[in-house]
Write a protein that holds these residues in place. Structure first.
Motif, PDB file in Angstrom:
ATOM      1  N   GLU A 270     -16.357  11.854  -0.905  1.00 48.98           N
ATOM      2  CA  GLU A 270     -16.713  12.772  -1.986  1.00 48.98           C
ATOM      3  C   GLU A 270     -16.791  14.201  -1.446  1.00 48.98           C
ATOM      4  N   GLY A 271     -16.193  15.146  -2.145  1.00 50.09           N
ATOM      5  CA  GLY A 271     -16.246  16.549  -1.736  1.00 50.09           C
ATOM      6  C   GLY A 271     -15.182  16.937  -0.729  1.00 50.09           C
ATOM      7  N   SER A 272     -14.350  15.994  -0.334  1.00 49.70           N
ATOM      8  CA  SER A 272     -13.343  16.297   0.690  1.00 49.70           C
ATOM      9  C   SER A 272     -12.009  16.706   0.061  1.00 49.70           C
TER      10      SER A 272
ATOM     11  N   THR B 234     -13.303  16.898  -5.579  1.00 48.76           N
ATOM     12  CA  THR B 234     -12.687  16.115  -4.510  1.00 48.76           C
ATOM     13  C   THR B 234     -11.187  16.074  -4.786  1.00 48.76           C
ATOM     14  N   ILE B 235     -10.399  16.295  -3.745  1.00 43.35           N
ATOM     15  CA  ILE B 235      -8.942  16.362  -3.960  1.00 43.35           C
ATOM     16  C   ILE B 235      -8.237  15.368  -3.034  1.00 43.35           C
ATOM     17  N   LEU B 236      -7.423  14.544  -3.643  1.00 45.23           N
ATOM     18  CA  LEU B 236      -6.566  13.629  -2.889  1.00 45.23           C
ATOM     19  C   LEU B 236      -5.150  14.127  -3.095  1.00 45.23           C
ATOM     20  N   VAL B 237      -4.564  14.656  -2.010  1.00 48.28           N
ATOM     21  CA  VAL B 237      -3.258  15.302  -2.152  1.00 48.28           C
ATOM     22  C   VAL B 237      -2.270  14.666  -1.179  1.00 48.28           C
ATOM     23  N   SER B 238      -1.125  14.274  -1.705  1.00 44.25           N
ATOM     24  CA  SER B 238      -0.134  13.657  -0.820  1.00 44.25           C
ATOM     25  C   SER B 238       0.928  14.669  -0.437  1.00 44.25           C
ATOM     26  N   SER B 239       1.522  14.439   0.714  1.00 38.17           N
ATOM     27  CA  SER B 239       2.602  15.307   1.168  1.00 38.17           C
ATOM     28  C   SER B 239       3.387  14.578   2.244  1.00 38.17           C
TER      29      SER B 239
ATOM     30  N   VAL C   5      -6.590  20.644   4.260  1.00 40.82           N
ATOM     31  CA  VAL C   5      -7.346  19.402   4.159  1.00 40.82           C
ATOM     32  C   VAL C   5      -8.536  19.338   5.111  1.00 40.82           C
ATOM     33  N   THR C   6      -9.514  18.511   4.726  1.00 43.22           N
ATOM     34  CA  THR C   6     -10.641  18.228   5.619  1.00 43.22           C
ATOM     35  C   THR C   6     -10.475  16.836   6.227  1.00 43.22           C
ATOM     36  N   HIS C   7      -9.762  15.971   5.519  1.00 46.21           N
ATOM     37  CA  HIS C   7      -9.543  14.606   5.985  1.00 46.21           C
ATOM     38  C   HIS C   7      -8.048  14.275   5.882  1.00 46.21           C
ATOM     39  N   VAL C   8      -7.646  13.335   6.697  1.00 47.13           N
ATOM     40  CA  VAL C   8      -6.228  12.985   6.730  1.00 47.13           C
ATOM     41  C   VAL C   8      -6.053  11.466   6.757  1.00 47.13           C
ATOM     42  N   GLY C   9      -5.084  10.997   6.006  1.00 43.51           N
ATOM     43  CA  GLY C   9      -4.654   9.609   6.115  1.00 43.51           C
ATOM     44  C   GLY C   9      -3.155   9.621   6.327  1.00 43.51           C
ATOM     45  N   ILE C  10      -2.682   8.859   7.299  1.00 46.98           N
ATOM     46  CA  ILE C  10      -1.242   8.839   7.565  1.00 46.98           C
ATOM     47  C   ILE C  10      -0.713   7.430   7.321  1.00 46.98           C
ATOM     48  N   ILE C  11       0.288   7.349   6.483  1.00 44.01           N
ATOM     49  CA  ILE C  11       0.837   6.050   6.092  1.00 44.01           C
ATOM     50  C   ILE C  11       2.324   6.003   6.409  1.00 44.01           C
ATOM     51  N   ASN C  12       2.789   4.849   6.846  1.00 47.20           N
ATOM     52  CA  ASN C  12       4.228   4.642   7.014  1.00 47.20           C
ATOM     53  C   ASN C  12       4.550   3.166   6.844  1.00 47.20           C
ATOM     54  N   HIS C  13       5.661   2.881   6.232  1.00 55.38           N
ATOM     55  CA  HIS C  13       6.068   1.498   5.934  1.00 55.38           C
ATOM     56  C   HIS C  13       4.934   0.721   5.274  1.00 55.38           C
ATOM     57  N   GLY C  14       4.172   1.379   4.447  1.00 56.22           N
ATOM     58  CA  GLY C  14       3.119   0.712   3.680  1.00 56.22           C
ATOM     59  C   GLY C  14       1.843   0.434   4.449  1.00 56.22           C
TER      60      GLY C  14
ATOM     61  N   GLN D  89      -6.633   7.341   9.816  1.00 53.62           N
ATOM     62  CA  GLN D  89      -7.492   7.874   8.766  1.00 53.62           C
ATOM     63  C   GLN D  89      -8.711   8.482   9.431  1.00 53.62           C
ATOM     64  N   GLY D  90      -9.017   9.689   9.107  1.00 54.93           N
ATOM     65  CA  GLY D  90     -10.178  10.335   9.704  1.00 54.93           C
ATOM     66  C   GLY D  90     -10.230  11.786   9.300  1.00 54.93           C
ATOM     67  N   THR D  91     -11.125  12.503   9.959  1.00 55.04           N
ATOM     68  CA  THR D  91     -11.241  13.922   9.634  1.00 55.04           C
ATOM     69  C   THR D  91     -10.124  14.692  10.327  1.00 55.04           C
ATOM     70  N   LEU D  92      -9.895  15.893   9.851  1.00 61.68           N
ATOM     71  CA  LEU D  92      -8.877  16.725  10.489  1.00 61.68           C
ATOM     72  C   LEU D  92      -9.297  16.997  11.938  1.00 61.68           C
ATOM     73  N   ALA D  93     -10.626  17.119  12.159  1.00 61.55           N
ATOM     74  CA  ALA D  93     -11.134  17.381  13.515  1.00 61.55           C
ATOM     75  C   ALA D  93     -10.749  16.236  14.455  1.00 61.55           C
ATOM     76  N   GLU D  94     -10.810  15.023  13.954  1.00 61.15           N
ATOM     77  CA  GLU D  94     -10.419  13.875  14.791  1.00 61.15           C
ATOM     78  C   GLU D  94      -8.933  13.923  15.139  1.00 61.15           C
TER      79      GLU D  94
END
Lengths: 259, 302
Positions: free
Chosen positions: B30-32, B185-190, B200-209, B214-219
């Motif tokens: 929430e808030g990210s 809260t914003i969920l934005v794909s790119s 972004v403050t948080h990142v999730g990286i997906i490939n081949h499903g 997944q973690g913070t940008l700092a991580e």
């Protein structure tokens, strides 16, 4: 209130759309031709306008092409065009992420189609009246029709014809929502309508859902033996319309991909 | 902070072949501003469409605002704005009319139409039909549609597609303002990390499903630091490599010197001393950090 707002939103979408133009063109098509023909032949109109059955004749003449030909085709096209507003603009995904139940969306869109059909009927009636009075307003030799307008008969005929259209509306709506390609519902609709015309001489043609309007009109004008029909076609039309609407709703709400 | 969006083992197949999504566990705080990244065809849009109910869920759970989405769909969508792939716009209507449609559905005040048009810079489009808009204008109208009812969660799929560099900057600024000043809260794909790393403050990286990170940008940034190399520019790179190997380190020859990956700050002086004592002239020592795009490409196998 939810449904009212959903309907108002759907109603706004048809503004300036091809479907909304089709309503106006379709409703005034036959009256315009009749008007033009009467203007051309105005010299011979005086006896016609003095006749007691002036309105009955005009009514039958106007509905002949409308009921058998223009109305079914107009419904097939307009219903398809209403669904195409979402497909063409790729807006189903936006619509389905708004806080409305799928049933509300389905019913609101269907109501738009039905109200457009009411518009067609209303404008067509206005057109029929204008096709009678314009020649008498333009030419001194053509009097205003002497016979009174049989409002009750016309109202009853309007209601019956409207009910007769409902199975076509419901089935075309089902097809139009289900198939992205505009040609599928329109092609299927035309094929069913052709089939219906071909079946008109068949003993049980009244069972075919695209034939009810034509049978009603042909019975009223003495071209079809109404005694062959063991019940009122309007009742069967309502049953078909309810069944197609329910089937369409089921297909719509259970669709796996909603945009 | 709780999760605004959470998926538990979300799995989806379009055919019997490889799943489009494989046990994805997305957690959007929430808030990210959560950047959902992956190459084209990785499963981003499929995930977002499942979250929004545009695809029928097959396996796994989806929670939005802490509640199962399928059970609270209408209620949840009232607080959610979205733009999936290309903007959904009625081409035969004006920008204001497009917004009036949703204004009626959401039952929000009429003044919101003018407000959001002002926010996205389309207030002066008047009677021009949306079909005549440029791609960038359509994208901004799509965002206006998503913002109209002042949602607390925005789900945006590639919102900068088709925008010029200035438009991208404007969009980024707008999203940042919404997040910081309005708590959205914003969920934005790119598919481009460089495009969202400033946002972004948080990142999730997906490939081949499959969700690879997944973690913070700092991580993610700390991974960058861990992957950094120190480059020694010497007068004899071959000899320098031998000396460094003698210190039980693994040098790599790079243009302009010898690089050592993952070298701690304290070790730099020791390597320098060993090189000088072995007669190798050291002209320059520099730290080279992999950029985020490189880490992203390494993860997705690019």
């Amino acid at each position: 209130m939810n449904f009212v707002n959903s309907f108002r939103a759907e109603w706004l979408k048809r503004r300036r759309s091809l479907a909304s133009w089709l309503v106006v063109v379709g409703a005034f098509f036959t009256p315009s031709i009749i008007t033009a023909s009467r203007i051309k032949n105005h010299a011979a109109l005086a006896p016609l306008y003095a006749a007691d059955d002036f309105w009955r004749k005009l009514w039958n003449q106007s509905w002949e092409s409308m009921e058998v030909f223009l109305l079914p085709i107009g419904i097939i096209l307009a219903t398809g065009l209403i669904a195409q507003i979402e497909y063409k603009n790729n807006t189903w995904k936006q619509l389905h992420t708004t806080p409305q139940s799928y049933t509300t969306v389905y019913a609101a869109k269907l109501l738009v189609v039905l109200l457009m059909l009411v518009q067609v009927f209303a404008l067509f009636n206005v057109g029929v009246y204008l096709s009678a009075v314009i020649p008498s307003a333009l030419f001194a030799g053509v009097p205003y029709p002497a016979a009174p307008i049989p409002f009750d008969d016309f109202w009853a005929a309007n209601v019956n014809f409207f009910v007769d259209c409902l199975p076509i509306v419901a089935l075309q709506y089902l097809l139009s929502l289900h198939f992205r390609n505009f040609l599928v519902p329109v092609g299927a609709g035309f094929a069913l309508w052709f089939l219906g015309v071909g079946l008109l001489s068949w003993e049980y043609s009244y069972l075919f859902p695209y034939n009810h309007g034509a049978i009603n009109f042909l019975t009223a004008t003495g071209h079809f033996d109404g005694r062959k029909v063991p019940f009122r076609v309007e009742h069967l039309a309502l049953v078909y319309a309810a069944a197609f609407t329910a089937a369409g709703w089921l297909l719509y709400v259970t669709k796996r991909e909603k945009g | 902070m709780g999760c605004c969006v959470e998926t538990v083992d979300l799995t989806h197949r379009f055919s019997e072949a490889e799943p489009a999504l494989d046990r994805v566990r997305l957690q959007v705080t929430e808030g990210s501003i959560y950047g959902f990244l992956g190459p084209n065809g990785a499963g981003k849009t499929t995930t977002l469409r499942l979250i929004l109910g545009l695809l029928k869920k097959q396996r796994g759970e989806i929670y939005v605002f802490g509640r199962p989405f399928t059970e609270t769909r209408v209620e949840t969508l009232r607080r959610l704005g979205s733009m999936i792939e290309s903007p959904s716009i009625y081409a035969h209507l004006t920008a204001a009319e497009n917004l009036q449609i949703l204004q009626r559905v959401y039952r929000c005040p009429k003044r919101r139409v003018e407000e959001v048009l002002e926010v996205v810079g389309l207030a002066r489009t008047g009677r021009k039909r949306a079909g005549q808009f440029s791609l960038g204008m359509k994208q901004r109208l799509g965002l206006a549609l998503a913002l109209l009812h002042a949602p607390t969660l925005l789900v945006l799929d590639e919102p900068t597609n088709g925008l010029d560099p200035n438009g991208i900057l404007e969009m980024r600024g707008l999203l940042r303002t919404l997040n910081r000043e309005h708590g959205v809260t914003i969920l934005v794909s790119s598919h481009l990390l460089s495009e969202v790393e400033k946002l972004v403050t948080h990142v999730g990286i997906i490939n081949h499903g499959r969700l690879l990170f997944q973690g913070t940008l700092a991580e993610l940034l700390s991974r960058r630091r861990a992957n950094a190399s120190v480059v020694f520019e010497t007068d004899d790179d071959a000899k320098a490599e031998l000396v460094i190997r003698g210190l039980a380190l693994s040098p790599n020859a790079v243009p302009g010197g010898v690089a050592i990956r993952g070298l701690e700050r304290e070790q730099v002086a020791g390597v320098n001393r060993a090189l000088v004592e072995s007669g190798v002239g050291v002209f320059q020592i520099g730290r080279v950090e992999s950029d985020l795009e490189k880490i992203f490409l390494d993860m997705v196998g690019g």
